[in-house]
Scaffold this active site. Sequence first.
Site, PDB file in Angstrom:
ATOM      1  N   GLY A 142       0.821  -0.981   0.525  1.00  0.00           N
ATOM      2  CA  GLY A 142      -0.302  -0.351  -0.331  1.00  0.00           C
ATOM      3  C   GLY A 142       0.549   1.602  -0.205  1.00  0.00           C
ATOM      4  O   GLY A 142       1.147   2.387  -0.576  1.00  0.00           O
ATOM      5  N   GLY A 179      -2.374  -1.599   4.012  1.00  0.00           N
ATOM      6  CA  GLY A 179      -1.926  -1.121   5.297  1.00  0.00           C
ATOM      7  C   GLY A 179      -2.279   0.194   5.742  1.00  0.00           C
ATOM      8  O   GLY A 179      -2.763   0.315   7.041  1.00  0.00           O
ATOM      9  N   ASP A 189       1.247 -10.433   0.881  1.00  0.00           N
ATOM     10  CA  ASP A 189       1.678 -10.883   0.843  1.00  0.00           C
ATOM     11  C   ASP A 189       1.245 -12.229   1.075  1.00  0.00           C
ATOM     12  O   ASP A 189       2.340 -13.373   0.295  1.00  0.00           O
ATOM     13  CB  ASP A 189       3.227 -10.586   1.318  1.00  0.00           C
ATOM     14  CG  ASP A 189       3.763  -8.652   1.923  1.00  0.00           C
ATOM     15  OD1 ASP A 189       4.195  -9.110   0.043  1.00  0.00           O
ATOM     16  OD2 ASP A 189       3.445  -8.247   2.503  1.00  0.00           O
ATOM     17  N   LYS A 228       6.181 -11.264   4.574  1.00  0.00           N
ATOM     18  CA  LYS A 228       6.686 -11.390   2.885  1.00  0.00           C
ATOM     19  C   LYS A 228       7.396 -12.193   2.900  1.00  0.00           C
ATOM     20  O   LYS A 228       7.478 -13.045   1.534  1.00  0.00           O
ATOM     21  CB  LYS A 228       7.181  -9.735   2.968  1.00  0.00           C
ATOM     22  CG  LYS A 228       7.740  -9.505   1.946  1.00  0.00           C
ATOM     23  CD  LYS A 228       7.894  -8.243   1.697  1.00  0.00           C
ATOM     24  CE  LYS A 228       7.952  -6.569   1.954  1.00  0.00           C
ATOM     25  NZ  LYS A 228       6.310  -6.484   1.340  1.00  0.00           N
TER      26      LYS A 228
END
Length: 267
Positions: free
Chosen positions: A9, A42, A168, A224
């Site tokens: 984001g 986010g 992710d 991630k």
Amino acid sequence: MRLLVKVGGAPIEEASGRQDLACSVAAARRVGHTVILVHGGGNQIRALSKRLGIADRYVDGLRVTDAETADIALMTLGGLVNRQLVAALQEQGIAAVGLTGADGHTFTVRRYARAGQDLGYVGEVKHVTRDLVDTLLADGFVPVLATVAPLAADEDAPRDHFYNVNADQAAGPLAAAFGAEAMLFLSDVPGVLDAEKQRLATLTKVQSADLQRAGVIHGGMIPKVEAALHARATTPPDTLVKIAAAHGQNAILQALLPDLGTRFLPA
């Protein structure tokens, strides 16, 4: 080459970042790649939650999502962020379609828990139907996937809200299901960094575990890296899996270069 590109984001909060990403998609398509975008948001969820007076809570970088936050995630990811990104792509002459998991039954989820803690309406991808994405790609569209989805029909959990899926974590199963030949995590960092803040050119599961135990990989980088490792383990050996910086109008093509980002290797 079919590319699945996950973008966080932060790089697309501002119009300039969305324009850069759209230009990088256009550049990749000009040399013959097809692109599927998977996005997070986010920071945008955090901003709206703050405006509504709802506090954030995290477990290992994953957002705890109660009923109110689940609705905020759907509004933000499936609405604001997704539509802004689609519009930016179309301003660059790219036909794009925004999707959630519910559209075309593209993906559904099971409930996800972390470290024995209930995260609420947080899911992980369970079932994927690739028909709609394949049709869009064949017709020249770029699918733009927001990682919010309904609970799978065979799951026993509350289904009165959409589930928020860490983008992710969603990227790996989606890349495998869609037959992506390369999976790129575009980030605001140049790759995975070691204890001296130097970029690691490659990373294995064993090395990642050592870095996590040492606290070098922490916070939002944990899901991630774990997602990249999961993608490495569940896609064909020749699939390119990388974390790379998301800056500039050639970010996607640059991420494919061998001397940029962190490439994940089989164990």
